[in-house]
Enzyme design. Structure first.
Site, PDB file in Angstrom:
ATOM      1  N   GLY A  75     -24.409 -41.478 -14.285  1.00 40.65           N
ATOM      2  CA  GLY A  75     -24.624 -39.917 -13.574  1.00 40.65           C
ATOM      3  C   GLY A  75     -25.100 -38.946 -13.941  1.00 40.65           C
ATOM      4  N   SER A  76     -26.553 -38.686 -13.992  1.00 48.56           N
ATOM      5  CA  SER A  76     -26.721 -37.251 -14.597  1.00 48.56           C
ATOM      6  C   SER A  76     -26.984 -36.299 -13.975  1.00 48.56           C
ATOM      7  CB  SER A  76     -28.476 -37.321 -15.883  1.00 48.56           C
ATOM      8  OG  SER A  76     -29.232 -37.443 -15.074  1.00 48.56           O
ATOM      9  N   LYS A 123     -14.738 -26.304 -12.978  1.00 50.50           N
ATOM     10  CA  LYS A 123     -14.764 -24.714 -13.441  1.00 50.50           C
ATOM     11  C   LYS A 123     -13.234 -24.773 -14.369  1.00 50.50           C
ATOM     12  CE  LYS A 123     -18.147 -24.737 -11.020  1.00 50.50           C
ATOM     13  NZ  LYS A 123     -18.577 -26.714 -10.546  1.00 50.50           N
ATOM     14  N   ASP A 130     -19.886 -32.003   4.323  1.00 57.76           N
ATOM     15  CA  ASP A 130     -20.570 -32.895   3.969  1.00 57.76           C
ATOM     16  C   ASP A 130     -20.691 -34.287   4.960  1.00 57.76           C
ATOM     17  OD1 ASP A 130     -19.727 -31.556   1.444  1.00 57.76           O
ATOM     18  OD2 ASP A 130     -18.707 -33.129   0.387  1.00 57.76           O
ATOM     19  N   THR A 163     -16.067 -34.559   9.013  1.00 60.87           N
ATOM     20  CA  THR A 163     -14.947 -35.889   7.981  1.00 60.87           C
ATOM     21  C   THR A 163     -14.985 -35.646   6.692  1.00 60.87           C
ATOM     22  OG1 THR A 163     -17.056 -37.451   8.183  1.00 60.87           O
ATOM     23  CG2 THR A 163     -14.374 -36.969   9.835  1.00 60.87           C
ATOM     24  N   VAL A 175     -25.398 -33.295 -10.954  1.00 63.14           N
ATOM     25  CA  VAL A 175     -24.595 -32.074 -11.436  1.00 63.14           C
ATOM     26  C   VAL A 175     -23.391 -32.128 -11.825  1.00 63.14           C
ATOM     27  CG1 VAL A 175     -23.147 -30.158 -10.218  1.00 63.14           C
ATOM     28  CG2 VAL A 175     -25.924 -30.774  -9.602  1.00 63.14           C
ATOM     29  N   ILE A 176     -22.472 -33.403 -11.086  1.00 64.15           N
ATOM     30  CA  ILE A 176     -21.259 -34.157 -11.632  1.00 64.15           C
ATOM     31  C   ILE A 176     -21.307 -34.177 -12.804  1.00 64.15           C
ATOM     32  CG2 ILE A 176     -19.485 -34.796 -11.005  1.00 64.15           C
ATOM     33  CD1 ILE A 176     -19.687 -34.720  -7.809  1.00 64.15           C
ATOM     34  N   HIS A 230     -32.778  -2.978 -19.481  1.00 64.83           N
ATOM     35  CA  HIS A 230     -33.286  -3.318 -20.961  1.00 64.83           C
ATOM     36  C   HIS A 230     -32.427  -2.638 -22.362  1.00 64.83           C
ATOM     37  CE1 HIS A 230     -35.610  -4.725 -24.534  1.00 64.83           C
ATOM     38  NE2 HIS A 230     -35.280  -3.582 -25.364  1.00 64.83           N
TER      39      HIS A 230
END
Length: 482
Positions: free
Chosen positions: A178-179, A52, A312, A141, A181-182, A447
């Site tokens: 790779g498409s 980020k 993970d 782990t 998230v990362i 609004h």
């Protein structure tokens, strides 16, 4: 050989492990925390926080480039790559420092350094120097980025996302494979910071999207800015003769071969759970086809054993919030074993911090095709003409919301759109609260705000739910291989 006897042994001192350890301690149990790597969670060291920081720099650069569309003309854009990466590393180290400070407050006797392996269902051997006998054990782990051995053979210029945040300057050219998230987050950030980036994908998926309409919108929107190469196979990666880069050989959807030089290749094809060195055969628990322990996602218990899994390592959702929740459940049940009880599993919420942002929450389209075939409807809004989005010149993307026939209950959503991280939270809360679509429409909408787009989608969904459900038909988008 030293022997330690305890109530709960936790393997791994990441987010899940720390949560499990603290829950066991809060229950008044003697717990030990075993770690063989550096302290500091994946999120703080190489995950959500440093990424980020890089994305924030990219957003600043993009804002300057986009300003003329508002009639605002800043001076020439200059990106100081060394300064960008210095801030990323400096702030990253600050976040890691907070974790290390918390670790330093733990009792030293509870911390055990080394790699743990099962020598029995409730016994661990740590680096040959300590035996740990525990009433219950938590596996936390973590995971590691996947980099195929054939790619690693090309040398240090083929790397995972973990290594990006050690750069001291920005390179000239990077291939991202790779498409997900990362890959998408880092690829777009580097592109906006002046790096030549190409994203390679074997298929045509983007981030975590499954809805065919949202996925098509995402591909179209992102392709306006990025060099996206879908249906492209990476045939080989080789070091250049000079050793100052890599050659990536690929084959496109038309079968044409292509060879290009990059400074680095970033492998972003997924992460694998760190379970292969645990000697799980001695644990006496069942494993799935990928070698991951079979567990109950509500209790995190592996079968009927005294072994629990979290984070993970469970190979479910590699997200910090999920790791923390799983760790709490696993730690609480390990402390209470054999009195095991279900814990809180929240509504799934996943965010890709690309621009536009991509969010999935609750039940996604493909899951609903399996669980609610013929029993759910969808409503949508195109952000192209959404008022506040157009004011901000961020009017790109699509939202689809899903509801259940009969009950009218809101089931989930998929979207790519402006400030979707906030829309995603709003909708996830509604989903977890079990609200109906009608109840959501009774809520206040100011609004002009982007949330008015949510109301548009919900209104269309409510109209569909008020009609008779159509005859059940298989979802063609969900067939194997699609």
């Amino acid at each position: 050989m030293k022997t330690i006897t305890c109530d709960v042994a936790v393997i791994g001192a990441g987010t899940a492990g720390l949560s499990a350890y603290r829950q066991a301690r809060a229950a008044g149990k003697h717990a030990v925390l075993i770690e063989d790597g550096p302290y500091g969670t994946t999120c703080a060291r190489v995950g959500c926080m440093p990424s980020k920081l890089l994305i924030a720099a990219a957003e600043a650069a993009h804002a300057v480039a986009a300003a003329p569309a508002f009639g605002v003309h800043p001076g020439p854009l200059r990106i100081d790559g060394a300064a960008v990466m210095a801030r990323v590393r400096r702030e990253r180290d600050r976040f890691v420092g907070f974790v290390l400070e918390n670790m330093a407050q733990l009792p030293a006797a509870d911390l055990l350094r080394g790699r743990a392996r099962f020598s029995g269902p409730r016994t661990l051997l740590v680096d040959g120097h300590t035996t740990v006998e525990a009433n219950a054990i938590v596996l936390a782990t973590g995971s590691r980025p996947i980099v195929p051995a054939a790619w690693r053979a090309a040398g240090a210029r083929v790397l995972s996302s973990d290594a990006v945040f050690e750069w001291t300057d920005l390179p000239a050219a990077v291939a991202v494979v790779g498409s997900g998230v990362i890959g998408l987050e880092l690829g777009q950030a580097l592109h906006r910071l002046g790096v030549r980036v190409a994203l390679y994908a074997r298929g045509d998926s983007v981030a975590q999207l499954g809805d065919p309409l949202v996925l098509a919108a995402a591909r179209a929107v992102l392709a306006e800015e990025l060099d996206l190469r879908f249906h492209t196979q990476v045939a080989a990666i080789e070091a250049t003769a000079e050793g100052d880069g890599v050659l990536l050989r690929s084959q496109g959807p038309d079968g044409a071969a292509r060879s290009e030089r990059y400074d680095y290749v970033l492998a972003a094809i997924g992460r694998a759970p760190n379970i292969e060195d645990l000697n799980l055969a001695a644990a006496g628990i069942a494993l799935d086809g990928d070698g991951v322990p079979v567990y109950d996602r509500h209790t995190m218990q592996c079968g009927n054993s005294a072994i629990f899994i979290a984070g993970d390592a469970s190979d479910e959702l590699p997200l910090l919030g999920e790791a923390a929740d799983q760790g709490k459940i696993a730690g609480r049940n390990a402390a209470a074993f054999p009195a095991v009880a279900p814990g809180l599993r929240r509504t799934p919420l996943t965010i890709a911090f690309s621009e536009p942002q991509i969010v999935t929450l609750g039940a996604g389209y493909e899951a609903l095709c399996r669980s609610h075939e013929g029993r759910f409807a969808a409503g949508k809004v195109d952000f192209g003409d959404q008022g506040r989005s157009r004011v901000m010149l961020q009017n790109k993307g699509l939202l689809r919301v899903y509801g259940e026939y009969g009950s009218g209950r809101f089931l989930g959503a998929e979207l790519i759109g402006p400030r979707a991280e906030h829309l995603g939270h709003l909708l996830a809360w509604a989903c977890q609260a079990g609200l109906t679509v009608r109840a959501m429409l009774d809520m206040p909408f100011y609004h002009p705000v982007i949330e008015e787009g949510v109301r548009t989608a919900l209104r269309e969904l409510a109209e569909h739910l008020a009609t008779t459900p159509p005859p059940a038909q298989p979802c063609p988008d969900c067939t194997p291989g699609t």
